[in-house]
Enzyme design. Structure first.
Site, PDB file in Angstrom:
ATOM      1  CE  LYS A  35      41.433  -8.556  17.160  1.00 20.12           C
ATOM      2  NZ  LYS A  35      42.338  -7.662  17.904  1.00 20.12           N
ATOM      3  CE1 TYR A 253      14.658  11.734   7.792  1.00 20.73           C
ATOM      4  CE2 TYR A 253      16.109   9.862   7.357  1.00 20.73           C
ATOM      5  CZ  TYR A 253      14.878  10.361   7.765  1.00 20.73           C
ATOM      6  OH  TYR A 253      13.880   9.500   8.141  1.00 20.73           O
TER       7      TYR A 253
END
Length: 360
Positions: A35, A253
């Protein structure tokens, strides 16, 4: 040339891990769970490595059809079953096996016309509380299924919520066994954790997922270190820039990392848009030029910074173009996930479409 980041899928490792499943559960047939695009690996890329399985288990009908197009003629199990009558037509056309976990699905099987009986896995909810019939309702559901002309073989099925931790499987398997007493049919119970640590669950079929991809159901690499499982995905990139930092210089950042001594960092072509976790922080492990080091500062959309101090200390040369392993054979994905506060499952599934994948 393209960005240097890529994910290599190791088909021999997949075959090895399937053999490990059979070693742990030698008397059980195996549903190889593929899956979520084979846990992010890509269905096409894992097929050759897993083709010795007894069956494939997944969620999406498109993937089931793709397996048929790849030449798979064996069983395919739809783990969530079907959602409408049109899905039943696909189950009929492509000879799929389906989970049945609710009254609606039984009703659709009772009221639609099919060309042949469908094999089903009748699911019990014995404590997971996601899908399945309550133990008190299970026999009645089985009797309905037994009476339905559209249903052929009925396999009794459940899923464990705590096979990977100290709570264990005792309460849930005993609830299953009480409710299923006297009901004939094969059993399908064990997920990866149950395969590894709970032989009582192995029964007629097992459903390994994460262990096929070389990672631990518990999220701890040490828990599978002696099993013989091998990582099946290597996510790698390269250094694309080098920066020298003075004391007090910051990185990235938010200036979340500040150098406390002169140091050299490498900028790697990998960021959260590639599927690397944004919340991975300074200290998350990474391997540069074969040497283990760490991330420094915040992960950017397309880049991250890594400390080159350990590499330089090893006397290896390092610079633009030096190889970087984000996880794989040198660095277990579970270690990266644990440092980032997540699971190897999520990291595998999160690798984005812009990262090229190839089987090897």
């Amino acid at each position: 040339m393209p960005r240097p980041i890529s994910a290599v899928i190791h088909t021999a490792a997949l075959a090895n891990n399937l053999a490990i499943v059979r070693r742990f559960a030698p008397h059980s047939k195996v549903w190889a769970v593929v899956k979520a695009s084979a846990y992010g690996h890509g269905l096409v890329h894992v097929f050759s490595g897993l083709r010795e399985t007894d069956g494939f288990a997944l969620l999406d009908f498109e993937d089931a059809i793709k397996l048929r197009e790849l030449g798979w003629t064996g069983p395919i199990l739809m783990l969530e079953g079907f959602f409408c009558a049109a899905d039943l037509a696909l189950i009929d056309r492509y000879s799929l096996t389906t989970t049945v976990h609710c009254d609606k699905q039984l009703r659709l099987l009772e009221t639609n016309q099919l060309s042949k009986p469908v094999s089903i896995h009748l699911k019990m909810n014995s404590g997971m509380n996601r899908l399945g019939f309550a133990p008190a309702d299970y026999r009645a559901a089985w009797e309905r299924a037994q009476a339905c002309s559209n249903i052929g073989q009925i396999v009794l099925m459940k899923h464990f919520s705590d096979a990977d931790n100290a709570n264990g499987i005792t309460q849930q398997i005993e609830a299953f066994e009480r409710a299923a007493t006297g009901i004939p049919g094969l059993r399908c119970l064990g997920n990866s954790a149950a395969v590894l640590w709970h032989p009582r669950t192995h029964a007629d079929w097992v459903r390994p997922g994460i262990m096929l991809y070389g990672a631990s159901p518990s999220g701890r690499a040490s828990d599978v270190a002696d099993t013989g499982l091998i990582p099946t995905m290597t996510l790698s990139s390269e250094i694309i820039a080098v920066q020298d930092l003075a004391v007090g210089s910051t990185v990235g950042y938010g200036s979340l990392y500040r150098a406390i001594k002169p140091m050299r960092i490498g900028i790697v072509a990998c960021g959260y848009a590639d599927g690397y976790p944004l919340h991975a922080s300074t200290g998350t492990p990474v391997v540069v030029q074969g040497v283990r080091t760490q991330i420094v500062g915040r992960i950017s959309m397309d880049m991250m910074a890594v400390d080159l101090t350990p590499v330089l200390a090893s006397t290896l040369s390092v610079g633009i173009g030096s190889p970087v392993e984000l996880w794989g054979k040198q660095l277990p994905i579970d270690e990266v996930a644990q440092a980032a506060g997540t699971l190897g499952y999520e990291l595998m599934c999160a690798v984005s479409q812009r990262v090229p994948k190839r089987a090897q």
